[in-house]
Design a protein around this motif. Structure first.
Motif, short mmCIF file in Angstrom:
data_model
loop_
_atom_site.label_atom_id
_atom_site.label_comp_id
_atom_site.label_asym_id
_atom_site.label_seq_id
_atom_site.Cartn_x
_atom_site.Cartn_y
_atom_site.Cartn_z
N LYS A 170 -21.50 -3.34 -3.38
CA LYS A 170 -20.43 -4.10 -4.02
C LYS A 170 -20.34 -5.70 -3.52
O LYS A 170 -20.51 -5.83 -2.24
CB LYS A 170 -19.05 -3.36 -3.75
CG LYS A 170 -17.88 -4.19 -4.55
CD LYS A 170 -16.80 -3.06 -5.12
CE LYS A 170 -15.69 -3.09 -3.82
NZ LYS A 170 -14.94 -1.63 -4.41
N ASP A 200 -16.06 -7.13 -7.10
CA ASP A 200 -14.65 -6.74 -7.19
C ASP A 200 -13.93 -8.03 -6.84
O ASP A 200 -14.32 -8.71 -6.01
CB ASP A 200 -14.54 -5.74 -5.92
CG ASP A 200 -12.94 -5.47 -5.80
OD1 ASP A 200 -12.15 -5.98 -6.38
OD2 ASP A 200 -12.65 -4.80 -4.66
N ASN A 202 -10.65 -8.28 -7.11
CA ASN A 202 -9.25 -8.22 -6.45
C ASN A 202 -8.11 -9.00 -6.98
O ASN A 202 -7.29 -10.02 -6.24
CB ASN A 202 -9.13 -8.68 -4.93
CG ASN A 202 -10.18 -7.63 -4.04
OD1 ASN A 202 -11.28 -7.81 -3.83
ND2 ASN A 202 -9.68 -6.53 -3.68
N GLU A 226 -14.79 -4.99 -11.06
CA GLU A 226 -13.40 -4.17 -10.66
C GLU A 226 -12.44 -5.28 -10.51
O GLU A 226 -12.64 -6.63 -9.77
CB GLU A 226 -13.92 -3.81 -9.19
CG GLU A 226 -12.97 -3.07 -8.54
CD GLU A 226 -13.56 -2.41 -7.11
OE1 GLU A 226 -14.39 -1.89 -7.06
OE2 GLU A 226 -12.73 -2.26 -6.38
N GLU A 252 -7.22 1.36 -7.91
CA GLU A 252 -6.87 1.19 -6.51
C GLU A 252 -5.19 0.77 -6.29
O GLU A 252 -4.74 0.87 -5.38
CB GLU A 252 -7.83 0.57 -5.69
CG GLU A 252 -7.60 -1.14 -6.00
CD GLU A 252 -8.65 -1.95 -4.79
OE1 GLU A 252 -9.93 -1.88 -5.31
OE2 GLU A 252 -8.15 -2.58 -3.93
N HIS A 302 -11.38 5.10 -4.22
CA HIS A 302 -11.36 3.67 -3.38
C HIS A 302 -10.75 3.99 -1.91
O HIS A 302 -10.23 4.92 -1.74
CB HIS A 302 -10.26 2.98 -3.94
CG HIS A 302 -9.92 1.53 -3.14
ND1 HIS A 302 -8.82 1.87 -2.19
CD2 HIS A 302 -10.15 0.40 -3.04
CE1 HIS A 302 -8.90 0.47 -1.59
NE2 HIS A 302 -9.81 -0.14 -2.05
MG LIG Z 1 -11.24 -2.99 -5.01
#
Ligand SMILES: [Mg+2]
Length: 379
Positions: A170, A200, A202, A226, A252, A302
């Motif tokens: 990732k 990812d 976020n 993600e 998550e 996660h």
């Molecule tokens: Mg994440």
């Protein structure tokens, strides 16, 4: 304690241990840089002397989480049969009269994990077996993560994770979009065709930005995108899914199955990623994974910035759930993983992206209480 009568064992105490660790190196995401992080280790004692362990995601203000556990949740459990896990969950849920979420659900999550550990120890069975069967004795894991930063540093981090044998890695993404796209292409070149990559963000992006990044990810063969958007922007996720070929992953940031409903039933998400120490413990995470499975959505736990208890509970869920895809595995050797229990962290145990499932009773962890005292959060 095999052979003890499960039904007769009652909870005698619930103790919350707020812990804080300095990270071996800062974790850098689109949110910023984390240099230290906290959690709460939950200890549930019984009148038979069997102790169960849980973990609450409480990255900041861990003492506030501990107080919530000991004042709002403990009174609902003490004196109750340890094995009545579903009843405990429902009782704790009633401590919050509003919609499920926030600190209370995180606090509950740690308290819910512990009775599963007790039940397994009492029955002499791993938690995975209690969850419906040890469907696999080893699970697939992926590396988390290459941090967002200057490109040469990202390339070095990628090379180090490839050297550890992970087949899926990732990469953290952030703004601006043109820099993100440059990194997406560079990471692919560096990894070659033999290593799978996922990204990812976020919640770094607004929808138009996410569409642009999503096209670059699809063009470079990334496995998933993600948390491109904030979790509340569900219609944004749906539009992104319609407009980009890259599979979407999230979960998550969700609490309970209710918050996964829309994006799972519309199959906007290809991968659901609940965190067992946040979403509602083993009880609720199993519900979420089962629910995802009914809509052909994969379950991929996660565990970012968590401790060894969250990681190990996730390994048991991974072993049991039929729609399990792959579990997150942190490359850093943080004290929450290396010091508080006897089981080595996943990144050390993994070989070629595979991780053995503990075969002992319960979660299969022995806690080092000296280490717990050493890591106790400052006043
Ligand atoms: Mg994440």
């Amino acid at each position: 304690m095999k052979g003890a009568t499960t039904g007769g064992i009652r909870i005698s105490d619930v103790i919350a241990h707020p812990l804080t660790q300095k990270l071996p190196r800062p974790t850098v995401t689109s949110w910023g840089s984390y240099e230290e992080v906290s959690m709460v280790l939950v200890e549930v004692r019984t009148d038979a002397g069997i102790v169960g362990i849980g973990e609450t995601l409480g990255r900041f203000a861990p003492r506030a989480y501990a107080r919530l556990i000991e004042t709002a949740l403990k009174p609902r459990l003490v004196g109750q049969p340890a094995a009545s896990i579903g009843t405990h969950w429902a009782g704790m849920r009633r401590a919050l009269s509003g919609r499920a979420g926030g600190m209370l659900l995180e606090a509950m999550s740690g308290v819910d994990i512990a009775p599963w550990d007790i039940l397994g120890k009492t029955a002499g069975l791993p938690v995975a077996t209690l969850l419906g069967g040890m469907n696999r004795t080893e699970i697939d894991v992926y590396a988390a993560a290459v941090n967002w930063g200057p490109l040469p540093e990202m390339e070095a981090e990628l090379a180090a994770l490839i050297a550890q044998g992970f087949p899926l890695i990732k990469v953290k993404m952030a703004r601006p979009v043109d820099e993100a796209i440059r990194r997406i292409e560079a990471m692919r070149r560096k990894a070659g065709d033999g290593i799978a990559l996922c990204v990812d963000a976020n919640w770094a992006y607004e929808l138009d930005e996410a569409i642009e990044v999503g096209h670059a990810l699809a063009a470079n063969g990334y496995t998933w995108f993600e948390e491109p958007l904030a979790p509340e922007i569900e219609q944004g996720y749906e539009e992104l899914r319609r407009r980009c070929a890259v599979p979407l992953a999230a979960g998550e940031s969700n609490f309970t199955v209710d918050q996964a409903k829309r994006l799972v039933t519309s199959r906007t998400l290809s991968v659901l990623q609940p965190d067992v120490a946040r979403a509602g413990g083993i009880t609720e995470t199993r519900r979420m994974a089962d629910f995802a499975g009914a809509f052909d959505v994969a379950y991929a736990p996660h565990i970012g910035m968590s401790g060894i208890v969250c990681e190990t509970a996730s390994v048991h869920l991974s072993a049991a759930m039929p729609n399990f895809r792959v579990m997150e595995c942190e490359g850093d050797r943080s004290p929450f993983k290396t010091e508080i229990a006897d089981l080595a962290p996943g990144c050390l145990r993994q070989r070629g992206g595979k991780l053995d499932v503990p075969a002992g009773p319960g979660l299969g962890l022995m806690i080092d209480w000296d280490a717990v005292a050493r890591l106790r959060s400052p006043e």
